[in-house]
Every structure is written in C-alpha cells, then in structure tokens.
Design a protein around this motif. Structure first.
Motif, mmCIF file in Angstrom:
data_model
loop_
_atom_site.group_PDB
_atom_site.id
_atom_site.type_symbol
_atom_site.label_atom_id
_atom_site.label_comp_id
_atom_site.label_asym_id
_atom_site.label_seq_id
_atom_site.Cartn_x
_atom_site.Cartn_y
_atom_site.Cartn_z
ATOM 1 N N ARG A 1 -6.945 -0.944 -8.384
ATOM 2 C CA ARG A 1 -5.870 -1.933 -8.470
ATOM 3 C C ARG A 1 -5.454 -2.189 -9.921
ATOM 4 N N GLU B 1 1.620 -0.073 -4.532
ATOM 5 C CA GLU B 1 0.801 0.583 -3.511
ATOM 6 C C GLU B 1 0.737 2.098 -3.729
ATOM 7 N N ILE C 1 -2.717 4.243 -4.227
ATOM 8 C CA ILE C 1 -3.053 5.279 -3.249
ATOM 9 C C ILE C 1 -3.236 6.634 -3.921
ATOM 10 N N PHE D 1 -8.744 0.632 -0.254
ATOM 11 C CA PHE D 1 -7.341 0.279 -0.495
ATOM 12 C C PHE D 1 -7.058 -1.160 -0.053
ATOM 13 N N MET E 1 -5.808 -4.325 -2.627
ATOM 14 C CA MET E 1 -4.525 -5.025 -2.534
ATOM 15 C C MET E 1 -4.682 -6.513 -2.205
#
Length: 370
Positions: free
Chosen positions: A103, A120, A124, A316, A320
């Motif tokens: 992040r 995002e 990813i 992930f 987030m």
C-alpha cells in the motif's frame, strides 16, 4: 532438508540488507525527527541497536536449531499447540507487513509519478510481481537479493554523499532532546523498520555453514543500519528539523535537491525512485516469501507455490483498508511498534526457555553418567 545447503555467508548478508532497506526509507527521517528533534541521529542509532539485539537473538536460536525455521523449532521449545498458535500470529503479522508495504508503494507511486493511475492498480501490480517471484526455491530467492543489493546501495550512498555539500552542521544540535518519552517512541518506530530481518530464521537452515550466521547478521545490520543513519544525518543537515516536519517523504526531497558535480544531473529524484521501487520489491519479496513458506510448513505441504496466488486477495484486502495516507502511516507506526513483541520479545522468550531446557538436559545427562 528440501534443498541443499547452498546459501553462503555473503548471500545471507545481502538478503538481510536488501530486505531491511525498503519502503521505510522515504519517511525514515520524519519518524526520527518526530521522536527526537535534532537528536534524531541518536534516536536512529538507538533503534538500530535494539533491532540488532533482536536479530542477534534470532541468529542464536537459528544456530541452536540449524535444521529448522522458527515455525518448526518453536513447537519443540514451547510445545506443539502453543507453538502453532504463536506461529500463526507471526505469519499473520507478516501478512500485515506485506500489505502495508504494497500500500505504501502504491501511495508513493500515485502521488509522485503516476498521478492518473488508480491506487488499486499499482498495489495489484506490485503484489503480482511478488506472487510470481515467491514461486521459486530458496536458492533463487538468495540470488535475486544478491543481484539487487549493489543497485540499492550504490545510488543511495551517492545521493547522501553529494547532498552533504548543502549541509549545515548547526541543524544537528543539540544532540539530545529532553522529551525522553518521545525519543523512546521514535526509537521503537525506527527499530520496527528492521523487522524484515526476521527472514534470517528462514535463511539459516539453508546456509552452507549455519555457524557463520552471526557474521552474516552482523554485516547485514551494520550496513543497512549505517545507510539508515547516514540518510537521517544528511537529511537533517540539509533541511533542519522544523522543515522536515513539514515534508512527508524527506528522503525523496533530499534526492530532488541533490545534483551531481558539473550539473550532469540536476535532480536525482527520478533515479532515487527507481532504486526505491527495487528496494520495496526486495522487502515485499522477503516478507511475502516468509509468509508463504511458513504457511507451507504449518500445513506440512510439499510445495509452497500453490499458496502464492491463494494469499494475494487477503493481502490486497488488508492493503486497501486504510482510508488515506495519513491513516496508513498511523497504522504503520502502531503496527510496527506492536510488532516488536513478535519480532523481539517472542524470540527472546523462546531463547530463554531453550537455554533453560538445554541446561536441565545437560544436568540430567551428567547425573546419569555419574
């Protein structure tokens, strides 16, 4: 052993160096200044010493159990069920570290380089690269770290060296701040940036000579700690503590204000960002590899590759969760300081129990012989 002992002492050192020097390089001077003001170098040094103590404890444990990682020898020391429970906590903590690293990488890239790219997507992409990389064996893992260390250390040291021409030594005074509580918090935050050194517990069983792990650990913490200390000193000497408090990523700002002699390159921030991306990858690579390999040992699987993409959605999701960058850094500092219970106190407890049990076993054997 699943793999032959092929990791050398030098490779073990480079694994530690490239794992420790990572995503935390950018906010490092800010964390140090918030903790100690102009005494930030002293706070940083104290954090390095604390991290070195933790690494030394892990190294001694690894040497005492050269065929096993902390996930397996903890069962022998504290019992099967308690050992598994503690191992799950360790694994979950490293899942969190992997998520926070991914992040933070995404936040920096979106803010400084790819402003139109969704957060995002950057997160990813980095996680996908990590997932693909961890599918290889431990020897390839060592070669990847060994390859990237010069690319990380060289440019960072060049930037620090040339930035000193703008330094003002008065910014480094006084050396000690009076707020002891704040300095202790800063020390713990800095020490938390070294938690990637926990990877040594996975490396020692694959070393050609596990007894050389002490030497590898010394050079790993000495070089990475030295780089961190130089970055803090150079940044404070150039900007001063009050200006650093207004900058989110002081190390990046230091690279922007540094130029090579003869104006060959007037701004080194582009080069520094490229180096930083490499450093983030090696740090995330290690934490994610430790997570996957440890889960494989917990589940007693023959291969860890099937877990690499299976764990990615969880990482992930955690990455987030913070709502913005301010909350992200709050979480990083809190999780880092709390994580010292896992990365330093837990190994210290294991070592203490192991030493006591070893002493009692020797007494029993001596009694039987007599």
């Amino acid at each position: 052993m699943e793999n032959h002992r092929e990791i050398t002492t030098v490779q073990a050192s480079t694994i530690l160096i490239s794992t420790i020097i990572g995503v935390g390089v950018l906010p490092l001077p800010l964390f140090a200044v918030r903790g100690g003001g102009s005494g930030a170098p002293l706070v940083t040094l104290a954090g390095i010493i604390l991290a070195a103590i933790g690494l030394f404890i892990l190294t001694i444990l690894g040497i005492r159990h050269p065929e096993k990682t902390i996930i397996t020898y903890s069962n022998d020391i504290v019992g099967k069920w308690l050992g598994k429970m503690c191992s799950m906590i360790v694994i979950f903590f490293f899942i969190i570290l992997s998520a926070l690293a991914a992040r933070e990488f995404g936040e920096v890239v979106v803010s400084a380089v790819l402003r139109e790219t969704p957060l995002e997507v950057t997160v990813i992409v980095m996680l996908l690269i990590a997932c693909l990389s961890v599918r290889y064996n431990i020897n390839t893992f060592a070669y990847i770290h060994n390859f990237y260390v010069p690319a990380i250390l060289g440019p960072v040291l060049i930037i620090v060296a040339f930035s000193l021409k703008n330094a003002n030594p008065l910014y480094l005074r006084p050396i000690i701040e009076t707020n002891l509580f704040s300095m202790v918090k800063g020390m713990l935050t800095i020490s938390a940036l070294f938690q990637g050194s926990f990877i040594v517990t996975m490396v020692i069983p694959f070393m050609k000579n596990p007894k050389q792990a002490k030497k590898a650990s010394f050079w790993g913490i000495f070089i990475s700690g030295g780089v961190y200390l130089l970055i803090v000193i150079a940044t404070i000497a150039v900007f001063g503590t009050e200006e650093i408090k207004q900058i989110f990523w002081p190390t990046l700002e230091l690279a922007r204000t540094t130029a090579l002699p003869g104006n060959i390159l007037q701004r080194l921030d582009v080069i520094f960002l490229a180096v930083w991306v490499t450093a983030v990858f090696t740090t995330l690579f290690s934490s994610y590899y430790f997570t996957i390999y440890s889960l494989k040992q917990m589940a007693k699987l023959k291969d860890h590759r099937m877990l690499s993409f299976f764990m990615m959605p969880f990482v992930f999701f955690l990455a987030m969760l913070p709502q913005n960058i301010l909350q992200l850094y709050d979480v990083i500092q809190i999780a880092g300081r709390a994580g010292l219970l896992i990365t330093i106190l837990y190994p210290a407890m294991l070592l203490g129990i192991d030493l006591v049990r070893g002493r009692s076993r020797r007494k029993k054997s001596d009694a039987q012989e007599s």
